[in-house]
Scaffold this active site. Structure first.
Site, mmCIF file in Angstrom:
data_model
loop_
_atom_site.group_PDB
_atom_site.id
_atom_site.type_symbol
_atom_site.label_atom_id
_atom_site.label_comp_id
_atom_site.label_asym_id
_atom_site.label_seq_id
_atom_site.Cartn_x
_atom_site.Cartn_y
_atom_site.Cartn_z
ATOM 1 N N ASP A 198 0.828 -1.207 0.000
ATOM 2 C CA ASP A 198 0.000 0.000 0.000
ATOM 3 C C ASP A 198 0.854 1.246 0.000
ATOM 4 O OD1 ASP A 198 -1.924 -1.822 0.294
ATOM 5 O OD2 ASP A 198 -2.681 -1.105 2.232
ATOM 6 N N LYS A 219 -4.089 1.830 15.728
ATOM 7 C CA LYS A 219 -4.787 1.629 14.463
ATOM 8 C C LYS A 219 -4.248 0.340 13.833
ATOM 9 C CE LYS A 219 -6.285 4.172 10.383
ATOM 10 N NZ LYS A 219 -5.978 3.174 9.377
ATOM 11 N N ARG A 230 -16.313 -3.541 5.046
ATOM 12 C CA ARG A 230 -16.712 -2.141 4.966
ATOM 13 C C ARG A 230 -17.128 -1.757 3.539
ATOM 14 N NH1 ARG A 230 -14.334 2.473 3.264
ATOM 15 N NH2 ARG A 230 -15.180 4.385 4.155
ATOM 16 N N GLU A 260 -11.833 -4.847 13.615
ATOM 17 C CA GLU A 260 -10.788 -5.042 12.619
ATOM 18 C C GLU A 260 -10.390 -6.520 12.665
ATOM 19 O OE1 GLU A 260 -9.983 -2.113 11.191
ATOM 20 O OE2 GLU A 260 -8.286 -2.677 9.904
ATOM 21 N N TYR A 317 -13.792 -2.232 18.337
ATOM 22 C CA TYR A 317 -13.423 -0.929 18.906
ATOM 23 C C TYR A 317 -14.528 0.119 18.873
ATOM 24 C CZ TYR A 317 -12.436 0.066 13.970
ATOM 25 O OH TYR A 317 -12.529 0.190 12.617
ATOM 26 N N LYS A 333 -1.157 8.763 11.255
ATOM 27 C CA LYS A 333 -0.429 7.646 10.631
ATOM 28 C C LYS A 333 1.042 7.633 11.051
ATOM 29 C CE LYS A 333 -2.264 5.461 7.603
ATOM 30 N NZ LYS A 333 -2.940 5.697 6.316
ATOM 31 N N CYS A 376 39.305 -2.719 -9.831
ATOM 32 C CA CYS A 376 38.856 -2.035 -8.625
ATOM 33 C C CYS A 376 38.702 -0.537 -8.901
ATOM 34 C CB CYS A 376 39.864 -2.269 -7.506
ATOM 35 S SG CYS A 376 39.511 -1.268 -6.065
ATOM 36 N N CYS A 389 38.756 -6.937 -4.368
ATOM 37 C CA CYS A 389 39.938 -6.240 -4.840
ATOM 38 C C CYS A 389 41.126 -7.020 -4.284
ATOM 39 C CB CYS A 389 39.960 -4.808 -4.332
ATOM 40 S SG CYS A 389 41.547 -4.023 -4.649
ATOM 41 N N CYS A 449 43.916 -1.604 -0.410
ATOM 42 C CA CYS A 449 42.941 -0.740 -1.068
ATOM 43 C C CYS A 449 42.063 0.030 -0.083
ATOM 44 C CB CYS A 449 42.083 -1.586 -1.990
ATOM 45 S SG CYS A 449 40.969 -0.612 -2.971
HETATM 46 ZN ZN ZN Z 1 41.257 -1.787 -4.862
#
Ligand code: ZN
Length: 689
Positions: A34, A120, A141, A175, A227, A316, A410, A435, A440
């Protein structure tokens, strides 16, 4: 985006939103959540607002979903089933509270409202009808006026009483929900049977209740919360919402125990914050809280607008999914040398913070997602979890997207890339790229630490440990990436709290404007230290008679300066000249400069004579050594510059003075050996007056 692109994007968004709406409402088979749907829907709304010439009566933005299916018997509800207006932040909450108070005052109600706050639940809303205490009908509903008769299926839910504790005739709102673990179980079964999985618990609950075969519904562990009392005969309706909840509980309904009476807005906000944090600890899903004016007489006074009750609001939780665009895919080299692709995203707000990075893990994951540079993707970030890309909205492709391939060498050191099979969780194995250069990671780390150090960008709170962590997590792969970081990128990291993240992001923002000489220093060019950077700044006007306007000019005009021309700067030699020319003719470095520009870094160029004034040290080379008592060595160097001199790092025959403090070592002995004039701190101060 130009007008033509906007028209095309609107057209594609309409098709896609409509397709997902149908999948959701008419087939119970959504492909996306949603929240991802809402994200697409809102982009469409925004575009239609910006480009009103493309509005259309057939756009999905003109319609709100919920048409009942034909395969269930339709039920007209005795009273309209409202849904609540949504709010998303504290400002909207305060505005709603003010409206409530004003309305009550206008109606002559002099007491302050108190609020009943409830969770909720993210499930399917159901309307339950009882006659003389017997459950006679349960409906969905639907569109609020007409729902679907789901009595047989709702009977299978153990927590919906079939007979009430008292023989009352009433209509109750509740619910129906499904635990996440149960959704996972059902999805395993569905996948084994070749059926599409449910995208989330709400769809799973809806799909389970809108089942023609109630045996299937019964096999699923659905649960429920009641509820609200819509109508009741024979006994008075309780005069508060909390009273209603208590009555429902007494009659045998499952009532969520986490409701709370709040007398102030601060208490409401506290409730909201508490459950934003705790929402993932519950067996059911939440998408916010509902706040109702507690007193029934006030509820009646407030009444309804055309769309929703005035006395209640749904606050919300921040969405945990959104859609955004992959602007680039970069490669991060981790501490162990593994190459990891990382998506650079158009910054997007998720779960309350802005995110700009998401790991793509490895080549297999890129292939599985089918993600390309330029794609619109669905991204999820829940709780403290690092953001992940869930999927690609391929129907929004424009044809300009580019496929990404893992590099052969790399990207950091240019070295060879090795392949190694690794076992992943779940017993699958995949190929990881490494690598082969063991240094490095350390080299890049060194470079970035140098760049953000005090003499460079000088970013408070960006110490060695944190740079290492950012690099290892793939949030940065070079020094420019630092300026693209957002709060949401940093929050999931260990050691980071909301406050430290906010401070760091602010410090990064402040560092975006940097004097030219400090920028050059931060690039870490060989043989170009602090003093060389200042010398370049001082001679910019000779190197570039046409004034430099910004960082972009550095990338465009510096590469044409020859090593010989660089070497002509006083104090420079062949070595620094070559080093500078090489640096500015390396494509990777020009790309790096381009990233600085893109992420909003600005260099401030010096006016002709600000850095070094004519003075007592004009033309003199001075070495500072030892511990000074009145200022730091850096402060002493600044004084030398302001008086026309050139601080230097090493003593040679060309050195004019050595300023020596306590415990001066080899530099002092060398000066004495060469017969260079040694200054005490007092003599030095005496000279500058
Ligand atoms: Zn590297």
């Amino acid at each position: 985006m130009n007008t033509e692109q906007a028209r095309e994007r609107i057209r594609k968004l309409r098709e896609e939103v409509e397709r997902h709406r149908l999948l959701y409402h008419s087939h119970d088979a959504p492909e996306i959540s949603d929240e991802a749907y809402d994200s697409l829907f809102h982009e469409l709304l925004r575009l239609e607002e910006t480009y009103p010439q493309f509005r259309s009566d057939t756009s999905p933005t003109t319609r709100v979903g919920g048409d009942p299916l034909d395969r269930f018997e339709k039920v007209r509800h005795a009273s309209r089933q409202w849904s609540f207006d949504d709010i998303f932040d504290g400002d909207e909450l305060r505005a709603w509270d003010e409206r409530v108070r004003k309305w009550l005052l206008k109606a002559g109600v002099m007491t302050d409202p108190t609020y009943c706050c409830e969770l909720k639940i993210d499930g399917l809303k159901v309307v339950l009808t009882y006659e003389d205490g017997d459950f006679v009908r349960g409906a969905t509903r639907g569109d609020g006026e007409v729902g679907e008769d789901a009595t047989r299926n709702l009977r299978t839910i153990q927590s919906i009483p079939l007979v009430l504790a008292r023989p009352l005739s009433m209509t109750v709102i509740g619910e129906a929900w499904l635990p996440e673990a149960e959704r996972a179980r059902i999805n395993r079964e569905r996948e084994a049977a070749g059926e599409p999985p449910f995208a989330n618990v709400r769809n799973a609950a809806a799909g389970s209740i809108r089942q023609l075969d109630s045996k299937v519904t019964a096999s699923r562990r659905l649960d429920s919360f009641a509820y609200d009392i819509d109508s009741i005969e024979g006994v008075p309706v309780p005069d508060t919402q909390i009273g209603e909840l208590e009555l429902l509980r007494d009659l045998g309904f499952n009532v969520n125990p986490n409701f709370r009476r709040c007398t102030t807005l601060a208490e409401v906000e506290e409730y909201y914050r508490e459950w934003t944090d705790r929402r993932h600890d519950l067996p059911y899903a939440l998408d916010g809280i509902v706040i109702k004016v507690d007193a029934r007489n006030m509820q009646e006074t407030l009444g309804y607008t055309a769309k929703a009750p005035r006395f209640a609001i749904a606050y919300k939780f921040p969405a945990e999914e959104a859609t955004t665009v992959v602007e680039d895919i970069g490669i991060q080299v981790g501490r162990t040398g593994v190459l990891t692709p990382v998506a650079h995203l158009r910054p997007v707000r998720i779960a309350g913070t802005v995110v700009s990075r998401a790991t793509l893990h490895n080549a297999d994951e890129i292939a599985r997602l089918g993600v390309r540079i330029g794609d619109t993707v669905i991204i999820r970030k829940a709780g403290d979890i690092i953001p992940e890309i869930l999927g690609v909205v391929t129907n929004l492709r424009s044809g300009t997207e580019r496929e990404f391939h893992m590099p052969d060498e790399c990207p950091i050191c240019g070295g060879a890339v090795a392949r190694r099979a690794v076992d992943e969780k779940g017993g699958r194995s995949s190929v990881a790229l490494y690598c082969a250069n063991p240094k490095c990671f350390a080299v890049e780390l060194e470079k970035i630490i140098h760049a953000v150090s005090r003499k460079g960008f000088d970013i408070d709170g960006l110490g060695e440990k944190i740079v290492e962590q950012l690099l290892n997590e793939g949030l940065i792969s070079d020094m420019a990436d630092i300026f693209d970081l957002t709060e949401g990128d940093l929050l999931p990291l260990e050691r980071f709290g909301e406050k430290s993240v906010a401070n760091l992001v602010a410090a990064i923002g402040n560092a975006k404007k940097i004097p030219f000489r400090r920028f050059v220093y931060s690039l870490g060019i060989r043989h170009v230290g602090e003093e060389s950077a200042i010398l370049i700044a001082e001679h910019l006007h000779e190197l570039f008679p046409k004034r430099l306007a910004g960082l972009k000019d550095i990338a465009e005009r510096f590469p044409s300066v020859t090593p010989e021309r660089w070497a002509e700067i006083p104090g420079f030699g062949e070595k620094s000249g070559r080093s500078l020319a090489n640096w500015f003719n390396d494509e990777a470095n020009i790309r790096l400069l381009g990233k600085f520009v893109e992420f909003g870094v600005e260099t401030v160029f010096p006016k002709a004579d600000v850095l070094r004034k004519e003075g007592v040290f004009s033309g003199k080379s001075i070495v500072v050594t030892g511990t000074l008592s009145r200022f730091t060595r850096d402060e002493a160097k600044d004084i030398i510059r302001k008086n026309g001199g050139h601080p230097s790092g090493s003593v040679s025959a060309k050195t004019d003075f050595v300023l020596a403090g306590e415990d001066a070592g080899s530099k002092l002995s060398k000066a004495e050996e060469l017969g260079v004039h040694v200054l005490s701190e007092d003599e030095f101060l005496g000279m500058i007056g």
